[in-house]
Write an enzyme that holds these catalytic residues in place. Sequence first.
Site, short mmCIF file in Angstrom:
data_model
loop_
_atom_site.label_atom_id
_atom_site.label_comp_id
_atom_site.label_asym_id
_atom_site.label_seq_id
_atom_site.Cartn_x
_atom_site.Cartn_y
_atom_site.Cartn_z
CB ILE A 158 8.08 -4.88 -2.58
CG1 ILE A 158 8.63 -3.76 -1.42
CG2 ILE A 158 6.82 -5.77 -0.80
CD1 ILE A 158 7.09 -2.72 -0.17
CB CYS A 205 -0.24 -1.15 -4.98
SG CYS A 205 -1.35 -0.83 -3.99
N PRO A 206 1.17 1.17 -4.17
CG PRO A 206 1.79 3.01 -5.82
CD PRO A 206 2.03 1.89 -5.07
NE ARG A 234 1.53 4.29 3.11
CZ ARG A 234 2.36 3.25 3.75
NH1 ARG A 234 2.91 2.18 3.98
NH2 ARG A 234 3.93 4.73 3.30
CG ASP A 258 2.92 -4.62 9.26
OD1 ASP A 258 2.22 -5.31 10.47
OD2 ASP A 258 3.15 -3.73 8.54
CD GLU A 263 -1.02 2.11 9.96
OE1 GLU A 263 -1.59 1.70 9.46
OE2 GLU A 263 -0.34 3.26 9.57
CG HIS A 282 2.24 1.13 9.73
ND1 HIS A 282 1.83 1.75 8.77
CD2 HIS A 282 3.53 0.20 8.52
CE1 HIS A 282 2.48 2.09 7.70
NE2 HIS A 282 3.61 1.52 7.34
#
Length: 315
Positions: A158, A205-206, A234, A258, A263, A282
Amino acid sequence: MKIVLTDAQTVVDSLVGSEILSELGEVVSYGLLKYDEVAEKIADADAVIVNKTLMDSHTLRYAKKLKYIGLFATGYNNIDLDYCRAHGITACNAGSYSTGAVAQHTFALILAHFNRVAEYNQYVQNGKWKRSPTFSPFVYPLIELEGKTLGIYGLGAIGQAVAKIANSFGMKVIACNRSPKYVEGVTQVSFEELLGSSDIVTVHCPLNSDSQNVFNKKAFEKMKRGALFVNTARGGVMNERDLFDALQSGHLGGACIDTLSVEPMEEDCILMGAKNCIITPHIAWAPVETRQRLMNIVADNIRCFLNGTPKNVVS
């Protein structure tokens, strides 16, 4: 094979169905199970497909037949991988199904901030253009992207897609990544330099122990005054209170978000109504074509597992 979907409504709707999974076994689909409901509902499952449902020792405790967990997602921080390994459960994620969609949404947010499309549309809808003395009312300042520096935190698929778009806008692109990567048109820098040199910082990033709360008070203070912070990764990578303070003080020029740490958004979320903050729920990953691609990948992952050649394995 009994396949149980625990939170189908996070992916499936009237435009994207789960029929393809029925070719692989008996499918039992639940819209959105509560945490305390999961263990009982998956007790006799051979395979479970989840998006954000927590798969831990509590929810998995009755699932003695379970051999496979499939993810409607790339991230897998909701899966207890140690438990899966100890109990012979294979878990597979969905790879890079949303790369183009998330990159697209990242720039939709950036352009929403700099081009003020929503504000100008509202200006027109309110009838104000009809009363304007000039054909081009300069109500909201517009800013060009060309020549600006985009800092990318996380240079995976991404991040690289975002860099490619940025290059097409004539932006200078720098990036910080855990390991060195050669990407055309991108200069890799330290985290400190990324913060201090970027007009826009965008996160790709994760979420893990290294990235948790990495964008905090100290990080925001090191960013350029007036810079834009973008997070389509995230929610846990940022401290929401620290971001709020940086926005309210005027140090940051804006934020485009986002994802949040909790959430759906909580009633008392600190970022609700924050100064110069655009928030979407999201949905960067959620175009129709993207979700259909996701469904196909999830089905293919199951096929490969049944054939003895599992792929996209995370445990």
